[in-house]
Design a protein around this motif. Structure first.
Motif, PDB file in Angstrom:
ATOM      1  N   ILE A  41     -67.221  16.540  11.653  1.00  0.00           N
ATOM      2  CA  ILE A  41     -67.756  17.403  13.178  1.00  0.00           C
ATOM      3  C   ILE A  41     -69.455  16.699  12.786  1.00  0.00           C
ATOM      4  O   ILE A  41     -70.329  16.875  13.510  1.00  0.00           O
ATOM      5  N   GLU A  42     -70.223  16.970  11.479  1.00  0.00           N
ATOM      6  CA  GLU A  42     -71.295  16.378  11.512  1.00  0.00           C
ATOM      7  C   GLU A  42     -71.981  14.945  12.027  1.00  0.00           C
ATOM      8  O   GLU A  42     -72.600  15.374  12.081  1.00  0.00           O
ATOM      9  N   MET A  43     -70.868  14.343  11.602  1.00  0.00           N
ATOM     10  CA  MET A  43     -71.002  13.226  12.549  1.00  0.00           C
ATOM     11  C   MET A  43     -70.976  12.887  13.888  1.00  0.00           C
ATOM     12  O   MET A  43     -71.541  12.536  14.255  1.00  0.00           O
ATOM     13  N   ALA A  44     -70.255  13.378  14.540  1.00  0.00           N
ATOM     14  CA  ALA A  44     -69.938  13.348  15.383  1.00  0.00           C
ATOM     15  C   ALA A  44     -70.845  14.162  16.023  1.00  0.00           C
ATOM     16  O   ALA A  44     -71.342  13.624  17.197  1.00  0.00           O
ATOM     17  N   ALA A  45     -71.469  14.898  15.396  1.00  0.00           N
ATOM     18  CA  ALA A  45     -72.341  15.852  16.456  1.00  0.00           C
ATOM     19  C   ALA A  45     -73.851  14.815  16.206  1.00  0.00           C
ATOM     20  O   ALA A  45     -75.036  15.189  17.370  1.00  0.00           O
ATOM     21  N   ALA A  46     -74.656  13.997  14.912  1.00  0.00           N
ATOM     22  CA  ALA A  46     -75.179  13.547  15.144  1.00  0.00           C
ATOM     23  C   ALA A  46     -75.140  12.080  16.491  1.00  0.00           C
ATOM     24  O   ALA A  46     -75.856  11.673  16.649  1.00  0.00           O
ATOM     25  N   PHE A  47     -73.497  11.292  16.069  1.00  0.00           N
ATOM     26  CA  PHE A  47     -73.324  10.581  17.319  1.00  0.00           C
ATOM     27  C   PHE A  47     -73.001  10.794  18.877  1.00  0.00           C
ATOM     28  O   PHE A  47     -72.713   9.981  19.785  1.00  0.00           O
ATOM     29  N   GLY A  48     -73.186  12.113  19.124  1.00  0.00           N
ATOM     30  CA  GLY A  48     -73.194  13.105  20.960  1.00  0.00           C
ATOM     31  C   GLY A  48     -72.028  12.151  20.979  1.00  0.00           C
ATOM     32  O   GLY A  48     -71.212  12.735  22.052  1.00  0.00           O
ATOM     33  N   ASP A  49     -70.759  12.355  19.517  1.00  0.00           N
ATOM     34  CA  ASP A  49     -69.039  12.721  20.261  1.00  0.00           C
ATOM     35  C   ASP A  49     -68.111  13.705  20.666  1.00  0.00           C
ATOM     36  O   ASP A  49     -68.049  14.328  19.510  1.00  0.00           O
ATOM     37  N   THR A  50     -68.606  14.234  21.198  1.00  0.00           N
ATOM     38  CA  THR A  50     -68.791  15.834  21.906  1.00  0.00           C
ATOM     39  C   THR A  50     -67.158  15.859  21.809  1.00  0.00           C
ATOM     40  O   THR A  50     -66.742  16.788  21.521  1.00  0.00           O
ATOM     41  N   ALA A  51     -66.373  15.079  22.379  1.00  0.00           N
ATOM     42  CA  ALA A  51     -65.094  15.687  22.342  1.00  0.00           C
ATOM     43  C   ALA A  51     -64.237  15.762  20.627  1.00  0.00           C
ATOM     44  O   ALA A  51     -63.226  16.002  20.467  1.00  0.00           O
ATOM     45  N   MET A  52     -65.307  14.640  19.924  1.00  0.00           N
ATOM     46  CA  MET A  52     -64.070  14.930  18.603  1.00  0.00           C
ATOM     47  C   MET A  52     -64.888  16.606  17.806  1.00  0.00           C
ATOM     48  O   MET A  52     -64.173  16.662  16.775  1.00  0.00           O
ATOM     49  N   VAL A  53     -66.083  16.744  18.142  1.00  0.00           N
ATOM     50  CA  VAL A  53     -66.742  17.758  17.871  1.00  0.00           C
ATOM     51  C   VAL A  53     -65.747  19.328  18.114  1.00  0.00           C
ATOM     52  O   VAL A  53     -65.783  19.881  17.735  1.00  0.00           O
ATOM     53  N   GLU A  54     -65.656  18.516  19.130  1.00  0.00           N
ATOM     54  CA  GLU A  54     -64.607  20.053  20.115  1.00  0.00           C
ATOM     55  C   GLU A  54     -63.566  19.763  19.133  1.00  0.00           C
ATOM     56  O   GLU A  54     -62.502  20.603  18.732  1.00  0.00           O
ATOM     57  N   ARG A  55     -62.714  18.848  18.452  1.00  0.00           N
ATOM     58  CA  ARG A  55     -61.139  19.166  18.465  1.00  0.00           C
ATOM     59  C   ARG A  55     -61.418  19.025  16.830  1.00  0.00           C
ATOM     60  O   ARG A  55     -60.282  19.786  16.116  1.00  0.00           O
ATOM     61  N   MET A  56     -62.934  19.205  16.234  1.00  0.00           N
ATOM     62  CA  MET A  56     -62.609  19.368  14.253  1.00  0.00           C
ATOM     63  C   MET A  56     -63.044  20.797  14.296  1.00  0.00           C
ATOM     64  O   MET A  56     -63.041  21.308  13.261  1.00  0.00           O
ATOM     65  N   TYR A  57     -63.756  20.914  15.388  1.00  0.00           N
ATOM     66  CA  TYR A  57     -64.356  23.122  15.655  1.00  0.00           C
ATOM     67  C   TYR A  57     -63.107  23.461  15.825  1.00  0.00           C
ATOM     68  O   TYR A  57     -62.397  23.894  14.703  1.00  0.00           O
ATOM     69  N   GLY A  58     -62.015  23.203  16.491  1.00  0.00           N
ATOM     70  CA  GLY A  58     -60.967  23.437  16.698  1.00  0.00           C
ATOM     71  C   GLY A  58     -59.777  23.725  15.265  1.00  0.00           C
ATOM     72  O   GLY A  58     -59.081  24.330  14.783  1.00  0.00           O
ATOM     73  N   GLU A  59     -59.775  22.804  14.573  1.00  0.00           N
ATOM     74  CA  GLU A  59     -59.315  22.398  13.206  1.00  0.00           C
ATOM     75  C   GLU A  59     -59.941  23.255  12.163  1.00  0.00           C
ATOM     76  O   GLU A  59     -59.165  23.944  11.856  1.00  0.00           O
ATOM     77  N   LEU A  60     -61.240  23.589  12.287  1.00  0.00           N
ATOM     78  CA  LEU A  60     -61.823  23.917  11.055  1.00  0.00           C
ATOM     79  C   LEU A  60     -61.666  26.142  11.552  1.00  0.00           C
ATOM     80  O   LEU A  60     -61.728  26.286  10.251  1.00  0.00           O
ATOM     81  N   LEU A  61     -61.286  26.234  12.995  1.00  0.00           N
ATOM     82  CA  LEU A  61     -62.003  27.309  13.283  1.00  0.00           C
ATOM     83  C   LEU A  61     -60.879  28.245  12.726  1.00  0.00           C
ATOM     84  O   LEU A  61     -61.759  30.070  12.172  1.00  0.00           O
ATOM     85  N   PRO A  62     -59.912  28.268  12.263  1.00  0.00           N
ATOM     86  CA  PRO A  62     -58.796  29.269  11.309  1.00  0.00           C
ATOM     87  C   PRO A  62     -59.610  29.139   9.956  1.00  0.00           C
ATOM     88  O   PRO A  62     -58.211  30.280  10.109  1.00  0.00           O
ATOM     89  N   HIS A  63     -59.988  28.652   9.545  1.00  0.00           N
ATOM     90  CA  HIS A  63     -60.202  28.245   8.325  1.00  0.00           C
ATOM     91  C   HIS A  63     -61.621  29.131   8.115  1.00  0.00           C
ATOM     92  O   HIS A  63     -61.957  28.457   7.195  1.00  0.00           O
ATOM     93  N   ALA A  64     -62.289  29.187   8.903  1.00  0.00           N
ATOM     94  CA  ALA A  64     -64.296  30.060   8.610  1.00  0.00           C
ATOM     95  C   ALA A  64     -64.413  30.667   7.167  1.00  0.00           C
ATOM     96  O   ALA A  64     -65.850  30.474   7.153  1.00  0.00           O
ATOM     97  N   ALA A  65     -63.308  31.688   6.913  1.00  0.00           N
ATOM     98  CA  ALA A  65     -63.877  32.494   5.803  1.00  0.00           C
ATOM     99  C   ALA A  65     -63.582  31.346   4.554  1.00  0.00           C
ATOM    100  O   ALA A  65     -63.556  32.003   3.161  1.00  0.00           O
ATOM    101  N   ARG A  66     -62.577  30.307   4.251  1.00  0.00           N
ATOM    102  CA  ARG A  66     -62.802  28.975   3.724  1.00  0.00           C
ATOM    103  C   ARG A  66     -63.587  28.786   3.115  1.00  0.00           C
ATOM    104  O   ARG A  66     -65.330  28.586   3.935  1.00  0.00           O
ATOM    105  N   PHE A  67     -63.882  27.933   2.205  1.00  0.00           N
ATOM    106  CA  PHE A  67     -65.205  27.157   1.881  1.00  0.00           C
ATOM    107  C   PHE A  67     -64.815  25.609   1.870  1.00  0.00           C
ATOM    108  O   PHE A  67     -63.740  25.742   1.343  1.00  0.00           O
ATOM    109  N   VAL A  68     -65.763  24.729   1.730  1.00  0.00           N
ATOM    110  CA  VAL A  68     -65.421  23.582   2.344  1.00  0.00           C
ATOM    111  C   VAL A  68     -65.384  21.781   0.866  1.00  0.00           C
ATOM    112  O   VAL A  68     -65.990  21.838   0.356  1.00  0.00           O
TER     113      VAL A  68
END
Length: 896
Positions: free
Chosen positions: A709-736
């Motif tokens: 998600i960090e790399m996708a944001a840096a390189f303007g890959d909006t589709a990847m950002v959207e997919r990874m956001y959905g992957e991460l959101l259910p685990h918002a309470a966790r640490f990476v």
């Protein structure tokens, strides 16, 4: 002759005696020591110094020759100083001897007075005739007021009666000084080796030479010459010069003593009863022989004075006789309970001895070493047993060696041993032996072994009965664990089946391994609580089993890290460190080091983090275990990116393993590292080649999604950002962090969620995530994550004043932590510390313009532009224009 090293105190004493002699206060200096210790060389160096002062120098040497005439060395001296005819040795009446001695003193005194002093060396006086020794005593009594200095050297390992009497008489004379030369110190040995060999000898080699020679310069010189000829092998073959010198010393012993010394050299000195048994003589005869050998400087305190003397003496024993001595020693020691010594002598008795017995005793010695947690020693004993084993138990010994190699963290060696054991078991159709072989690697994540291990596990399962058993349960569990780098859809069901079978079989070991399979099956972020419970259950089962306890601690460490409880993480790491010390296992030590490193990085203690990371990677590289080397490498990559260390080219390491699934996470880390280093095109190329998270195992999906998600944001890959956001959101309470084998804790999941939401234009949502990330990071005690979240919050908020405030807070915190890239980016975002003109020039540099073109456009001199660029780089802590372009790109707000 080589450089003369050491002997500072002795040289100073001789220099003092030379100066005194030149002023008319003569004397005698006695220099004793063993053969080769440097007596003659010391005297010769003193003679050179005396000659440089203008003194007359002469040398005479006694020889060990029955045909040598009396007064041989004395007459050599007299001829050297021009006293024609020398001294007639005829006549032995007291008055004649006195006249002769007085004549000698007169001749020497006159030479000293006429020639600016006389320096005399009498060498090897242990072989001098009684008349020469009496002359030496007379000289000592009469040269005190003469310009004469006499240095007499002798071997104190050959105390013949005449020399003993002379030394006793000389001890009473005030004009006599005594020096006993010992071996050179370790640093002096190293200096001598360097001089003789002609290159800097490695420290370990110099230490080995010092140990073997005890600093004897002759022996050191011989080994140094061997090094210069590149002839020294690992076995350390004895140079011919050393063998000849030791052979000559042994020849002076009586036949009975030589026989006992030979036995001592082969089977070991120091035990009278053993020597008597093997030599087939009485204990009294052994004691007498030891006394004679001690007087000759061959033995001291029951041991050889030098390893080289022992080696040379052993080399003189014929092979068949040597093998028989070892066999006799083994037989004599069988009832002693000293298993390693019996094994050693049985092995050394081969090929004439009993090979089966040698293999059995070596295996017992390996078992004993393993019981003492001496893993490398155990592996060595098993290897020696294997070499002796006729064939019946080779697979069993190979499995035992592999276990010791694994515990000693020689993973490469363990793999080789297990493959050999499996091949033997397959030939015999022994499925149980194949199972025992594959299960040795339990607890080791090794992607080089896992495909082979899975195939062997399936082969063993096919050969075993279908009934419930602990062995079958362990194989089922192992097949799950060895698929950790794949995404098996049935891992949950298979791990539960393995656990159920292990519990039905009542096999505690199988239960432990089935719990390990469950731990991998729930290694995703949703399974953190279950993994914590599994670790706690394993700790409760330990019953003195440090291995099980270690894994229980590691699973809890990973779970607590993902839950963001760094206090508990620190507690588990401390327990692991204490446990590793107790276990004496390099693998346990690696786990302890990497958990401490992970914690240090999370806390922002980067100097400690890098030091621990380097220790972890050094330990893993020695093991030949890429399963720990690559994670250690990835850890250092991540930490060095945070502190701005971009000196290496890490892609070279990753490219060597590019086809291995374990490098997927490393490739993502490399893309982030390159982006931080300003290598934007390369970073994007690596990013575009990364797989999606659905192709990855569960335990790395959380850090992979965060990085993407960090790399996708840096390189303007909006589709990847959207997919990874959905992957991460259910685990918002966790640490990476990963779900197994955590190497880095990047901070709350809310941080990449905030970055992703901002990239998607959902700024209110992004702000909410980032504020939560700051709060979670600060409560967890993770200042690097808090500073990073503040920077991204500064980029996200719409209020310019708040943006500057948060940016300056992030810059200050980053500066305190030593996070130079973050500090630079935060300063840029806050509009400082650059002046308006510097920001203007930085923008032009970021567009790739040269100093000349910038100067022409801004109506400045090229030199002024260059000065501004250097100031900009210094203020921002950057190394070059490329990094400045990266800084400028990051300094823009989301709206620009």
């Amino acid at each position: 002759m080589g450089a003369f090293v050491g002997r500072g105190r002795e040289r100073a004493l001789l220099a003092e005696r030379v100066r005194a002699a030149r002023q008319g206060a003569g004397g005698v200096v006695l220099v004793g020591g063993e053969p080769g210790v440097g007596k003659t060389r010391l005297a010769e160096e003193a003679a050179k110094a005396a000659a440089a002062l203008g003194m007359c120098c002469a040398q005479g040497r006694a020889v060990d020759d029955d045909g040598c005439p009396p007064l041989y060395a004395v007459n050599q001296i007299l001829r050297a100083i021009g006293a024609e005819g020398g001294i007639d040795p005829a006549g032995d009446e007291r008055d004649e001897r006195l006249r002769r001695n007085e004549n000698l003193v007169e001749i020497m005194a006159r030479a000293g007075a006429e020639r600016g002093g006389l320096f005399v060396v009498l060498d090897d006086v242990q072989w001098a005739d009684p008349g020469s020794l009496r002359l030496l005593v007379h000289l000592a009594r009469n040269v005190g007021r003469e310009a004469v200095c006499v240095v007499a050297t002798y071997r104190d390992t050959e105390p013949v009666p005449a020399l003993r009497d002379a030394l006793a008489a000389l001890a009473r004379e005030s004009a006599v000084d005594r020096i006993r030369l010992e071996g050179l110190a370790a640093d002096e040995v190293a200096a001598q080796l360097d001089a003789v060999a002609g290159f800097a000898v490695p420290e370990a080699v110099a230490a080995a030479v010092h140990r073997r020679t005890r600093g004897n310069p002759f022996f050191v010189g011989e080994l140094g010459a061997q090094l210069a000829r590149r002839e020294m092998t690992d076995a350390g073959a004895l140079p011919a010069g050393i063998r000849d010198a030791v052979r000559a010393r042994l020849a002076r012993l009586t036949p009975g003593t030589r026989a006992v010394v030979a036995v001592a050299a082969v089977v070991g000195a120091g035990e009278t009863a053993l020597l008597a048994t093997v030599a087939q003589v009485s204990s009294a005869a052994v004691i007498a022989a030891v006394d004679e050998a001690r007087a000759a400087g061959i033995l001291d305190a029951g041991q050889f004075t030098h390893d080289l003397i022992r080696e040379a003496a052993a080399a003189e024993v014929p092979t068949a006789e040597r093998l028989a001595m070892h066999a006799a020693a083994a037989e004599a020691l069988r009832g002693s309970g000293d298993v390693p010594r019996v094994a050693h002598h049985l092995l050394e008795s081969l090929p004439l001895g009993d090979a089966a017995a040698a293999a059995e005793w070596a295996r017992r010695a390996g078992d004993l070493a393993a019981g003492q947690l001496a893993w490398e020693e155990a592996a060595d004993w098993y290897g020696r047993a294997l070499a002796a084993e006729p064939g019946a138990r080779r697979a069993e010994i190979l499995i035992a060696r592999a276990q010791a190699q694994k515990r000693g963290y020689d993973i490469e060696g363990a793999r080789a041993s297990l493959l050999a054991a499996a091949a033997i078991a397959r030939e015999r159709g022994d499925g149980a032996a194949i199972a025992r072989a594959v299960l040795v690697m339990e607890g080791v994540s090794d992607f080089l072994w896992d495909p082979t291990g899975r195939a062997l596990a399936e082969e063993a399962l096919a050969a075993l009965p279908d009934d419930d058993s602990g062995l079958r349960a362990r194989l089922l569990a192992g097949s799950v664990v060895m698929e950790m780098w794949r995404v098996p859809p049935d891992a949950d069901a298979r791990s539960r089946a393995a656990l159920g079978m292990a519990e039905r079989a009542g096999d505690r070991h199988a239960v432990v391994e089935a719990l390990r399979a469950r731990q991998f099956a729930c290694a995703g972020p949703a399974g953190a609580e279950e993994r914590l419970a599994l670790g706690t259950r394993l700790l409760g089962m330990r019953r003195g089993d440090d291995d099980a306890a270690m894994w229980g601690r590691l699973w809890r460490f990973d779970a607590y890290a993902q839950l963001g409880d760094l206090t508990a993480v620190a507690r588990e790491s401390s327990a692991l460190t204490a446990m590793a010390e107790r276990m004496r296992s390099p693998l346990a030590r690696w786990h302890a080091i990497r958990t401490r490193a992970t914690l240090a990085a999370a806390r922002g203690r980067f100097a400690e983090a890098i030091e621990l990371g380097e220790a972890a990677i050094a330990l893993s590289r020695r093991s030949g275990h890429d399963g720990s080397t690559l994670p250690s490498f990835g850890y250092l990559l991540a930490v060095r990116a945070m502190v701005g260390d971009f000196t290496d080219r890490p892609e070279e390491t990753i490219l060597r393993h590019i086809d291995e699934s374990a490098t997927v996470g490393l490739r993502g880390m490399l893309a982030k590292w390159m982006f931080a280093a300003g290598r934007l095109d390369e970073a994007e190329e690596w990013y575009r080649g990364l797989p999606g998270v659905t192709e990855l195992p569960d335990f790395v999906r959380l850090p992979a999604a965060s990085g993407l998600i960090e790399m996708a944001a840096a390189f303007g890959d909006t589709a990847m950002v959207e997919r990874m956001y959905g992957e991460l959101l259910p685990h918002a309470a966790r640490f990476v962090c990963g779900g197994a084998g955590v190497i880095i804790i990047e901070g709350p999941v809310r941080l990449p969620l905030g970055i992703g939401a901002a990239a998607l234009g959902r700024l209110d949502e992004a702000e909410e995530h980032l504020r939560a990330a700051i709060d979670l990071a600060e409560r967890a005690g993770m200042p690097p994550a808090a500073a990073t979240a503040r920077y991204h919050l500064a980029r996200t908020v719409k209020n310019p004043e708040l943006s500057e405030k948060y940016a300056l807070q992030a810059a200050a915190q980053a500066a305190e932590l030593g996070m130079r890239p973050l500090q630079t980016a935060a300063h840029a975002l806050a509009g400082g510390p650059l002046t308006k003109r510097e920001r203007e020039i930085a923008a032009h540099v970021a567009q790739g313009k040269t100093s000349r073109s910038i100067a022409q456009e801004l109506h400045l001199s090229e030199r002024t532009v260059e000065t501004h660029v250097q100031h900009i780089l210094t203020k921002l802590g950057l190394a070059n224009r490329t990094q400045l372009a990266t800084w400028h790109a990051r300094s823009r707000t989301p709206d620009t």
